[in-house]
Motif scaffolding. Sequence first.
Motif, PDB file in Angstrom:
ATOM      1  N   SER A  15       4.180 -10.398  17.799  1.00 26.80           N
ATOM      2  CA  SER A  15       3.989 -10.175  16.308  1.00 26.80           C
ATOM      3  C   SER A  15       2.842  -9.207  16.076  1.00 26.80           C
ATOM      4  O   SER A  15       2.843  -8.367  15.108  1.00 26.80           O
ATOM      5  CB  SER A  15       3.677 -11.380  15.768  1.00 26.80           C
ATOM      6  OG  SER A  15       4.774 -12.208  15.806  1.00 26.80           O
ATOM      7  N   GLY A  16       2.049  -9.015  17.048  1.00 22.80           N
ATOM      8  CA  GLY A  16       0.734  -7.938  16.798  1.00 22.80           C
ATOM      9  C   GLY A  16       1.238  -6.770  16.740  1.00 22.80           C
ATOM     10  O   GLY A  16       0.472  -5.883  16.175  1.00 22.80           O
ATOM     11  N   GLU A  35       0.682 -13.574   8.688  1.00 25.50           N
ATOM     12  CA  GLU A  35       0.111 -12.337   8.662  1.00 25.50           C
ATOM     13  C   GLU A  35       0.661 -11.165   9.301  1.00 25.50           C
ATOM     14  O   GLU A  35       0.624  -9.884   8.660  1.00 25.50           O
ATOM     15  CB  GLU A  35      -1.563 -12.676   9.317  1.00 25.50           C
ATOM     16  CG  GLU A  35      -2.386 -13.554   8.443  1.00 25.50           C
ATOM     17  CD  GLU A  35      -3.538 -13.742   8.998  1.00 25.50           C
ATOM     18  OE1 GLU A  35      -4.341 -14.607   8.878  1.00 25.50           O
ATOM     19  OE2 GLU A  35      -3.961 -13.249  10.230  1.00 25.50           O
ATOM     20  N   TYR A  36       1.201 -11.443  10.462  1.00 26.04           N
ATOM     21  CA  TYR A  36       1.575 -10.209  11.321  1.00 26.04           C
ATOM     22  C   TYR A  36       3.113  -9.839  11.066  1.00 26.04           C
ATOM     23  O   TYR A  36       3.337  -8.786  11.338  1.00 26.04           O
ATOM     24  CB  TYR A  36       1.433 -10.577  12.843  1.00 26.04           C
ATOM     25  CG  TYR A  36      -0.080 -10.617  13.328  1.00 26.04           C
ATOM     26  CD1 TYR A  36      -1.016 -10.564  12.681  1.00 26.04           C
ATOM     27  CD2 TYR A  36      -0.218 -11.081  14.726  1.00 26.04           C
ATOM     28  CE1 TYR A  36      -2.256 -10.562  13.109  1.00 26.04           C
ATOM     29  CE2 TYR A  36      -1.557 -11.055  15.236  1.00 26.04           C
ATOM     30  CZ  TYR A  36      -2.713 -10.936  14.653  1.00 26.04           C
ATOM     31  OH  TYR A  36      -3.732 -11.039  14.999  1.00 26.04           O
ATOM     32  N   ASP A  37       3.799 -10.761  10.645  1.00 20.23           N
ATOM     33  CA  ASP A  37       5.238 -10.513  10.469  1.00 20.23           C
ATOM     34  C   ASP A  37       5.708 -10.090   8.982  1.00 20.23           C
ATOM     35  O   ASP A  37       7.074  -9.785   8.978  1.00 20.23           O
ATOM     36  CB  ASP A  37       6.137 -11.668  11.055  1.00 20.23           C
ATOM     37  CG  ASP A  37       6.093 -11.614  12.630  1.00 20.23           C
ATOM     38  OD1 ASP A  37       6.057 -10.763  13.454  1.00 20.23           O
ATOM     39  OD2 ASP A  37       6.215 -12.956  13.025  1.00 20.23           O
ATOM     40  N   CYS A  70       2.956  -5.999  13.565  1.00 22.42           N
ATOM     41  CA  CYS A  70       1.912  -5.773  12.626  1.00 22.42           C
ATOM     42  C   CYS A  70       1.279  -4.304  12.578  1.00 22.42           C
ATOM     43  O   CYS A  70       0.956  -3.914  11.747  1.00 22.42           O
ATOM     44  CB  CYS A  70       0.653  -6.963  12.935  1.00 22.42           C
ATOM     45  SG  CYS A  70      -0.726  -6.778  11.953  1.00 22.42           S
ATOM     46  N   SER A  88       7.276  -5.665  20.300  1.00 22.57           N
ATOM     47  CA  SER A  88       7.190  -5.929  18.668  1.00 22.57           C
ATOM     48  C   SER A  88       8.404  -6.950  18.190  1.00 22.57           C
ATOM     49  O   SER A  88       9.590  -6.936  18.507  1.00 22.57           O
ATOM     50  CB  SER A  88       7.032  -4.605  18.067  1.00 22.57           C
ATOM     51  OG  SER A  88       5.954  -3.814  18.528  1.00 22.57           O
ATOM     52  N   GLN A 130      -4.915  -6.249  17.465  1.00 22.51           N
ATOM     53  CA  GLN A 130      -4.476  -7.630  16.844  1.00 22.51           C
ATOM     54  C   GLN A 130      -4.689  -8.793  18.139  1.00 22.51           C
ATOM     55  O   GLN A 130      -4.554  -8.351  19.437  1.00 22.51           O
ATOM     56  CB  GLN A 130      -3.330  -7.751  16.423  1.00 22.51           C
ATOM     57  CG  GLN A 130      -2.946  -6.776  15.101  1.00 22.51           C
ATOM     58  CD  GLN A 130      -3.955  -5.977  14.424  1.00 22.51           C
ATOM     59  OE1 GLN A 130      -4.781  -6.580  13.850  1.00 22.51           O
ATOM     60  NE2 GLN A 130      -3.992  -4.635  14.986  1.00 22.51           N
ATOM     61  N   ASP A 131      -4.694 -10.159  17.872  1.00 20.19           N
ATOM     62  CA  ASP A 131      -5.055 -11.020  18.902  1.00 20.19           C
ATOM     63  C   ASP A 131      -6.020 -10.658  19.660  1.00 20.19           C
ATOM     64  O   ASP A 131      -5.950 -10.479  20.881  1.00 20.19           O
ATOM     65  CB  ASP A 131      -3.452 -11.113  19.778  1.00 20.19           C
ATOM     66  CG  ASP A 131      -2.414 -11.665  19.114  1.00 20.19           C
ATOM     67  OD1 ASP A 131      -2.752 -12.819  18.332  1.00 20.19           O
ATOM     68  OD2 ASP A 131      -1.372 -11.167  19.198  1.00 20.19           O
ATOM     69  N   ARG A 141      -0.997 -16.841  11.937  1.00 21.18           N
ATOM     70  CA  ARG A 141      -0.479 -15.613  12.722  1.00 21.18           C
ATOM     71  C   ARG A 141       0.658 -15.019  12.090  1.00 21.18           C
ATOM     72  O   ARG A 141       0.630 -13.934  11.939  1.00 21.18           O
ATOM     73  CB  ARG A 141      -0.709 -15.866  14.419  1.00 21.18           C
ATOM     74  CG  ARG A 141      -0.208 -14.859  15.074  1.00 21.18           C
ATOM     75  CD  ARG A 141      -0.358 -14.950  16.570  1.00 21.18           C
ATOM     76  NE  ARG A 141      -0.156 -13.787  17.449  1.00 21.18           N
ATOM     77  CZ  ARG A 141       0.893 -13.596  17.906  1.00 21.18           C
ATOM     78  NH1 ARG A 141       2.022 -14.144  17.755  1.00 21.18           N
ATOM     79  NH2 ARG A 141       1.165 -12.288  18.678  1.00 21.18           N
ATOM     80  N   TYR A 197      -2.028  -7.424   5.011  1.00 18.39           N
ATOM     81  CA  TYR A 197      -2.758  -7.396   6.177  1.00 18.39           C
ATOM     82  C   TYR A 197      -3.652  -6.085   6.430  1.00 18.39           C
ATOM     83  O   TYR A 197      -4.808  -6.270   6.806  1.00 18.39           O
ATOM     84  CB  TYR A 197      -1.979  -7.770   7.563  1.00 18.39           C
ATOM     85  CG  TYR A 197      -2.858  -7.929   8.881  1.00 18.39           C
ATOM     86  CD1 TYR A 197      -3.451  -9.064   8.801  1.00 18.39           C
ATOM     87  CD2 TYR A 197      -3.056  -7.006   9.554  1.00 18.39           C
ATOM     88  CE1 TYR A 197      -4.325  -9.276   9.983  1.00 18.39           C
ATOM     89  CE2 TYR A 197      -4.013  -6.892  10.643  1.00 18.39           C
ATOM     90  CZ  TYR A 197      -4.815  -8.211  10.805  1.00 18.39           C
ATOM     91  OH  TYR A 197      -5.367  -8.423  12.201  1.00 18.39           O
ATOM     92  N   PRO A 212      -6.176 -13.634  14.800  1.00 20.26           N
ATOM     93  CA  PRO A 212      -5.567 -14.063  13.351  1.00 20.26           C
ATOM     94  C   PRO A 212      -6.315 -15.273  12.559  1.00 20.26           C
ATOM     95  O   PRO A 212      -6.909 -15.937  13.690  1.00 20.26           O
ATOM     96  CB  PRO A 212      -4.066 -14.474  13.880  1.00 20.26           C
ATOM     97  CG  PRO A 212      -4.189 -14.833  15.376  1.00 20.26           C
ATOM     98  CD  PRO A 212      -5.302 -13.995  15.898  1.00 20.26           C
TER      99      PRO A 212
END
Length: 283
Positions: A166-167, A126-128, A170, A190, A74-75, A123, A134, A111
Amino acid sequence: MTVEVPYRPLPVNQSNVRYAHGPDSSAQQGVPAGETIEFDWRESHAYPGTSRRFWVHLPAQYDPTKPAALIVFQDGKLYLDPAGEVRGGTVLDNLIHHGKIPVTIGLFVDPGTFEGAESPKNRNAEYDAFDDRYVNFLLEEIIPQVTDRYSITEDPELWGIGGGSSGGNCAFTAAWFRPDKFRRVIGCLSSFAQMPGGNPYPELIPRVPRKPLRIFLQAGHRDLHWNEPERNWLANNLQVAAALAEAGYDFRLVLGDGGHSPNHGGTLVPDALRWLWRPADSH
């Protein structure tokens, strides 16, 4: 075999610490560079109205007759930047060339953003989130664009997913909901502490049958709110790690100094990938 770790004095100040990158994080003479291809995605059904970029890093050793392993970060732009903290493409090139991991295609996904919106970033939404939205977005919208072009194994033991902040959250959630697809996880600093509704994992992990996951976690002594009773990122990562330990998971926790920065996790990515793809009987 016993591994001797060189002595290094611990810093007295736990906040102002920076970790040096190892040789696998820099381009090496004689190591062929992979090819990085950029894509745009503006037709999302899972996240309508968003647009994003993603990149495929194709290693020089890729052979379309031999399905490759897959790692999703991610990211994506942050994790791919050869001058950044993670340097994902460079790391993959080095580890594959030296036979430390299988031939692996890197998928680096940014994101989503809403063009022209007052709050353009999607972001955290989607990620949290604690759901499969996702990961199904990846499986149904992004990864098919890769598998349509390149030969990737269907073996979930050779599919990894990772990220930071957050990635990282995720990545953990993606594998938690879809261990039939992703079984190798990297989570750095995380963001379990900021999940809507609270972090479910410390109580959930011991209550459900153990999933076939191998998980590499990195946490920081001085992560966000490290000495506070609420939204404590350090405490939440430690609680998740403790739950994994008590439930008998194949996991590894690396605890370092410094604040909420991708530096330490970035320097660990080569070791994390080697550990994730180590032989099954090696502990």
